[in-house]
Design an enzyme around this catalytic site. Structure first.
Site, PDB file in Angstrom:
ATOM      1  N   HIS A 104       1.759   7.915   8.845  1.00  0.00           N
ATOM      2  CA  HIS A 104       0.017   8.164   7.991  1.00  0.00           C
ATOM      3  C   HIS A 104       0.661   7.764   6.303  1.00  0.00           C
ATOM      4  O   HIS A 104       1.326   9.314   6.010  1.00  0.00           O
ATOM      5  CB  HIS A 104      -0.940   8.342   8.969  1.00  0.00           C
ATOM      6  CG  HIS A 104      -1.017  10.196   7.980  1.00  0.00           C
ATOM      7  ND1 HIS A 104      -0.184  10.686   8.728  1.00  0.00           N
ATOM      8  CD2 HIS A 104      -2.165  10.038   6.887  1.00  0.00           C
ATOM      9  CE1 HIS A 104      -0.733  11.813   8.097  1.00  0.00           C
ATOM     10  NE2 HIS A 104      -1.932  11.773   7.139  1.00  0.00           N
ATOM     11  N   ASP A 106      -2.310   8.858   3.419  1.00  0.00           N
ATOM     12  CA  ASP A 106      -3.502   9.359   3.789  1.00  0.00           C
ATOM     13  C   ASP A 106      -4.748   8.367   2.455  1.00  0.00           C
ATOM     14  O   ASP A 106      -4.249   8.107   2.165  1.00  0.00           O
ATOM     15  CB  ASP A 106      -3.281  10.397   2.769  1.00  0.00           C
ATOM     16  CG  ASP A 106      -3.659  11.694   3.131  1.00  0.00           C
ATOM     17  OD1 ASP A 106      -3.184  11.696   4.456  1.00  0.00           O
ATOM     18  OD2 ASP A 106      -2.545  13.160   2.936  1.00  0.00           O
ATOM     19  N   HIS A 257       3.393  10.031   6.444  1.00  0.00           N
ATOM     20  CA  HIS A 257       4.066  11.765   6.333  1.00  0.00           C
ATOM     21  C   HIS A 257       3.541  11.771   8.220  1.00  0.00           C
ATOM     22  O   HIS A 257       2.466  11.299   8.447  1.00  0.00           O
ATOM     23  CB  HIS A 257       3.059  12.563   5.537  1.00  0.00           C
ATOM     24  CG  HIS A 257       2.173  12.539   4.867  1.00  0.00           C
ATOM     25  ND1 HIS A 257       0.750  11.384   4.577  1.00  0.00           N
ATOM     26  CD2 HIS A 257       0.942  13.423   5.517  1.00  0.00           C
ATOM     27  CE1 HIS A 257       0.012  12.426   4.281  1.00  0.00           C
ATOM     28  NE2 HIS A 257       0.300  12.913   5.086  1.00  0.00           N
ATOM     29  N   ARG A 272      -5.970  21.320   0.300  1.00  0.00           N
ATOM     30  CA  ARG A 272      -5.786  19.633  -0.188  1.00  0.00           C
ATOM     31  C   ARG A 272      -6.177  19.176  -0.579  1.00  0.00           C
ATOM     32  O   ARG A 272      -7.625  19.299  -0.850  1.00  0.00           O
ATOM     33  CB  ARG A 272      -5.053  18.629   1.217  1.00  0.00           C
ATOM     34  CG  ARG A 272      -4.683  17.814   1.120  1.00  0.00           C
ATOM     35  CD  ARG A 272      -5.111  16.433   2.226  1.00  0.00           C
ATOM     36  NE  ARG A 272      -5.507  15.789   1.697  1.00  0.00           N
ATOM     37  CZ  ARG A 272      -5.956  14.860   2.841  1.00  0.00           C
ATOM     38  NH1 ARG A 272      -5.643  14.733   3.452  1.00  0.00           N
ATOM     39  NH2 ARG A 272      -7.063  13.789   2.430  1.00  0.00           N
TER      40      ARG A 272
HETATM   41  C1  OGA Z   1      -3.051  16.295   4.938  1.00  0.00           C
HETATM   42  C2  OGA Z   1      -1.758  15.945   6.487  1.00  0.00           C
HETATM   43  C3  OGA Z   1       0.231  17.148   7.133  1.00  0.00           C
HETATM   44  C4  OGA Z   1       0.514  18.948   7.283  1.00  0.00           C
HETATM   45  O1  OGA Z   1      -2.918  17.026   4.977  1.00  0.00           O
HETATM   46  O2  OGA Z   1      -2.925  14.891   5.203  1.00  0.00           O
HETATM   47  O3  OGA Z   1      -1.276  14.937   6.735  1.00  0.00           O
HETATM   48  O4  OGA Z   1       1.553  19.014   7.859  1.00  0.00           O
HETATM   49  N1  OGA Z   1      -1.725  16.979   6.981  1.00  0.00           N
HETATM   50  O5  OGA Z   1      -0.636  19.629   7.440  1.00  0.00           O
HETATM   51 MN    MN Z   2      -2.350  13.597   5.795  1.00  0.00          MN
END
Ligand code: OGA
Ligand code: MN
Length: 281
Positions: A104, A106, A257, A272
């Site tokens: 995906h 974000d 990712h 994040r």
């Molecule tokens: C995000 C996600 C990835 C992770 O925080 O956007 O997809 O490795 N996490 O935790």
């Molecule tokens: Mn993500």
């Protein structure tokens, strides 16, 4: 001085010797900004950041968004989303669990999806819990001319969870009615032009793309599966093995990712920030 070292053939570079806790001068910031556009994912090693410092650096790239899973925002810092597999003493999750288990980009399910996200590793398992990133410019460029013209101008519906149920409520809480009302489906082109580089990138995601508009369902499903499978081939992917205190800044406009689950016996806890982007075109 600091170094910028490419991490794979596909995308990604590490930045070594730069302390993001201190405000960056305009020249250094310009170098970092250009490196981010060129490499798509930057890994800043060995950072010691307070929430304020994490937020201040992130804000150099634009306004920050909160998150629809507002129960996982850091108290007093609504710009920070906690991503975690840990539980608190009261049995509640310490952060958004099971984040990113499908490919995906974000906030693709919002009208103005994220420019980029900055994920900071506060606790990592001794192994596992890697995050993989792909290069959606290369994925687009490598399509056949036939496929490029077939998908030219197509739009898709994006929805958080894509209407498919990926998680049990025990693994990840369902959205409340109030949260659901904040994330109605949106439409975006499946090929977008990066607003800063001008390059075209594929824009579909396993987690959020529901269907291609104006296309029979079976054809839409097949095309989405084909595009996703194509775009996550190993030659387009960088696997990030986390080190403690990495801050990873990825470009959501030209990458997807996916997070691999950490071994359940070990804690993985991240902070994040999410920079708001433009409406895709
Ligand atoms: C995000 C996600 C990835 C992770 O925080 O956007 O997809 O490795 N996490 O935790
Ligand atoms: Mn993500």
């Amino acid at each position: 001085m600091f170094e910028i070292n490419p991490l794979s053939e596909a995308l990604g570079a590490e930045v070594v010797g730069l302390d993001l806790a201190k405000p960056l001068g305009d020249d250094v910031f310009a170098t970092v900004h250009q490196a981010h556009l060129a490499h798509q994912v930057l890994v800043f090693r060995d950072q010691q950041l307070t929430p304020e410092q994490h937020i201040a650096f992130s804000k150099r790239f634009g306004a920050l968004s909160g998150h629809v899973f507002d129960q996982f925002l850091l108290p007093d810092y609504p710009e920070i989303l906690k991503v975690s597999n840990k539980k608190k003493e009261d049995g509640e999750f310490a952060g958004l669990p099971q984040a990113g288990r499908r490919w995906h980009s974000d906030l693709a399910y919002t009208a103005t999806p994220s420019l980029g996200s900055l994920l900071y590793a506060l606790e990592i398992p001794p192994e596992g819990g890697d995050t993989l990133f792909n290069n959606m410019y290369r994925a687009y460029e490598a399509l056949s001319d036939d496929t490029k013209s077939r998908i030219e101008g197509l739009k898709a519906e994006f929805l958080l969870g894509s209407g498919r149920k990926f998680y049990t409520d025990a693994e990840r809480p369902a959205l409340t009615a109030e949260q659901l009302a904040k994330v109605p489906p949106v439409h975006h082109p499946i090929v977008r032009t990066h607003p800063e580089t001008g390059r075209k990138a594929l824009y579909v995601s396993q987690a959020h793309t529901v269907r291609i508009l104006d296309m029979p369902e079976a054809e839409s499903e097949a095309l989405l599966a084909e595009l996703t499978e194509h775009s996550v081939q190993p030659e387009f992917v960088y696997r990030h093995k986390w080190r403690l205190h990495d801050l990873v800044f990825w470009d959501n406009r030209c990458c997807m990712h996916i997070a691999e689950p950490p071994p359940p016996a070990y804690g993985r806890h991240m902070h994040r920030t999410t920079v708001v982007g433009d409406r895709p075109y």
